[in-house]
Write an enzyme that holds these catalytic residues in place. Structure first.
Site, PDB file in Angstrom:
ATOM      1  N   LEU A 137       0.869  -1.175   0.000  1.00  0.00           N
ATOM      2  CA  LEU A 137       0.000   0.000   0.000  1.00  0.00           C
ATOM      3  C   LEU A 137       0.904   1.223   0.000  1.00  0.00           C
ATOM      4  O   LEU A 137       1.980   1.200   0.608  1.00  0.00           O
ATOM      5  CB  LEU A 137      -0.893   0.035   1.246  1.00  0.00           C
ATOM      6  CG  LEU A 137      -1.980  -1.042   1.383  1.00  0.00           C
ATOM      7  CD1 LEU A 137      -2.695  -0.876   2.730  1.00  0.00           C
ATOM      8  CD2 LEU A 137      -2.980  -0.971   0.244  1.00  0.00           C
ATOM      9  N   ASP A 138       0.480   2.284  -0.678  1.00  0.00           N
ATOM     10  CA  ASP A 138       1.246   3.524  -0.644  1.00  0.00           C
ATOM     11  C   ASP A 138       1.405   3.998   0.799  1.00  0.00           C
ATOM     12  O   ASP A 138       0.565   3.707   1.664  1.00  0.00           O
ATOM     13  CB  ASP A 138       0.537   4.619  -1.448  1.00  0.00           C
ATOM     14  CG  ASP A 138       0.520   4.335  -2.936  1.00  0.00           C
ATOM     15  OD1 ASP A 138       1.301   3.467  -3.383  1.00  0.00           O
ATOM     16  OD2 ASP A 138      -0.273   4.984  -3.643  1.00  0.00           O
ATOM     17  N   LYS A 139       2.432   4.766   1.029  1.00  0.00           N
ATOM     18  CA  LYS A 139       2.726   5.253   2.382  1.00  0.00           C
ATOM     19  C   LYS A 139       1.520   5.959   3.003  1.00  0.00           C
ATOM     20  O   LYS A 139       1.193   5.739   4.174  1.00  0.00           O
ATOM     21  CB  LYS A 139       3.925   6.206   2.345  1.00  0.00           C
ATOM     22  CG  LYS A 139       4.304   6.777   3.699  1.00  0.00           C
ATOM     23  CD  LYS A 139       5.529   7.681   3.592  1.00  0.00           C
ATOM     24  CE  LYS A 139       5.888   8.260   4.951  1.00  0.00           C
ATOM     25  NZ  LYS A 139       7.089   9.144   4.876  1.00  0.00           N
TER      26      LYS A 139
ATOM     27  N   THR B 252      -1.648   5.727   2.100  1.00  0.00           N
ATOM     28  CA  THR B 252      -2.887   4.949   2.011  1.00  0.00           C
ATOM     29  C   THR B 252      -2.976   4.043   3.227  1.00  0.00           C
ATOM     30  O   THR B 252      -2.005   3.392   3.590  1.00  0.00           O
ATOM     31  CB  THR B 252      -2.914   4.096   0.733  1.00  0.00           C
ATOM     32  OG1 THR B 252      -2.809   4.946  -0.407  1.00  0.00           O
ATOM     33  CG2 THR B 252      -4.208   3.301   0.633  1.00  0.00           C
TER      34      THR B 252
END
Length: 374
Positions: free
Chosen positions: A146-148, A150
């Site tokens: 997951l993106d930082k 998100t």
């Protein structure tokens, strides 16, 4: 120095993983920069075809690796030394676990915590996984990211066999992920499909993606609007049907409705006034995937919203029950407008009832004072 090109057969435990992860597991001395250089110069190949670090490999494929320095006799490869985690870090790692069995964890990753380390990134989920090893001999393994910024459900494999199984399902798109997002404005189409190819944006060093109809890789996102706050903001459900970097963020910005708080792709238009947090409002709400033990069992986990997202929902008047009543991963069809209104009315009625109870409670406390006045 050996002049021989090396060839490796991908084993079952590595089926479906990214090529850069394969190198990290089996040839840790070949760092990411070296692997990237081999890829750029055409020296890195899978089954004879040029490959990139982000490509996924399948069991039985042959990886061609350029020559490297032969190891010196009697000298073993250095083991990766991980620092000892503090008590606070151990407790924090435990607090993220929302599902656990013999094969997997699901974490509810908070916003602001990276999934993996990198340049200037020393705090990340991967660095905390040692706290969740428990009785297992092997360390838990990441199988997706997951993106930082998100938040939400992040699946972690507890064994190599489970990691290979999950990686295969993610690469085969049979793993299902559902996201909630708040977006700026209201999409014209309530339930639609975004089909726009995505590529790395030139000049950003690969840190930013963009829609590229000529050179981009296929990317498809299904979205469905759950509620709207006037014309100001909409709460949408997002289901990625492909797995491109920053796909949901790029797609929503591309159709003119950037995710609230996503300044990278929405710039200043991504922020709302009126006390709405400037943090990104993108949350991996639910993940569903077949269980490695088979027998039709599934891992199906829902992650609670982070504090800033929940507060924004409350401020905008959105009701979480509407999103959970029927989503894209259920067999049930989406709620009709009339069903949504019915749920909203029932919720409003329960809120009014609670408030009347609170007023009665306050009245009971002030009763003795009134009696004295009489």
């Amino acid at each position: 120095m050996s002049k021989d090109v090396r060839q490796f057969i991908v084993q079952a435990d590595d089926d479906g993983i990214r090529l850069d992860r394969w190198f990290k597991r089996h040839l840790p001395d070949a760092n990411f920069n070296l692997v990237s250089r081999w890829a750029r110069t055409g020296q890195l190949r899978v089954d004879g075809a040029r490959a990139t670090p982000g490509d996924r490999v399948a069991a039985g494929q042959t990886i061609r690796v350029p020559p490297a320095d032969a190891p010196k006799p009697g000298v073993s490869k250095p083991k990766i030394v991980r620092r000892k985690l503090s008590e606070d870090e151990l407790d924090f790692a435990e607090s993220m676990v929302i599902y656990k069995d013999e094969q997997a964890f699901v974490l509810n990753k908070p916003p602001g915590l990276a999934t993996q380390g990198g340049t200037k990134t020393t705090e990340h989920v991967d660095g905390l996984l040692g706290a969740l090893q428990y009785e297992n001999e092997g360390r838990p393994k990441l199988v997706h990211r997951l993106d930082k910024d998100t938040s939400g459900a992040l699946l972690i494999a507890r064994t190599s066999r489970a990691a290979a199984y999950f990686s295969k399902h993610f690469s085969g798109r049979s793993a299902k992920k559902l996201y909630w997002a708040l977006v700026v404005g209201v999409p014209d189409i309530e339930d639609g499909m975004i089909d726009l190819p995505i590529a790395k944006q030139p000049g950003t060093g690969g840190e930013k993606m963009h829609v590229d109809t000529k050179e981009g890789q296929p990317a498809r996102t299904r979205y469905r609007m759950i509620e709207q706050a006037g014309n100001r903001c909409a709460w949408v459900e997002l289901q990625p049907l492909t797995g491109r970097t920053h796909q949901l963020r790029v797609h929503m910005a591309a159709i003119g409705h950037p995710i609230v708080g996503d300044g990278k792709y929405g710039l200043q238009d991504a922020f709302l006034t009126g006390g709405i947090s400037r943090k990104m409002h993108l949350h991996a709400r639910r993940i569903r995937i077949d269980h490695p033990d088979g027998d039709g069992e599934k891992i199906d986990v829902t992650a609670d919203l982070p504090e800033h997202f929940a507060e924004s929902m409350k401020t905008l008047g959105f009701d979480v029950a509407l999103g959970d009543a029927s989503d894209a991963l259920d067999d049930r069809p989406p709620l009709s407008r009339e069903q949504k209104k019915s749920i909203a009315k029932a919720h409003a009625k329960s809120v009014r009832k609670e408030r009347r109870g609170e007023r009665r409670g306050r009245g009971e406390r002030t009763g003795p004072r009134d009696a004295k006045k009489k």
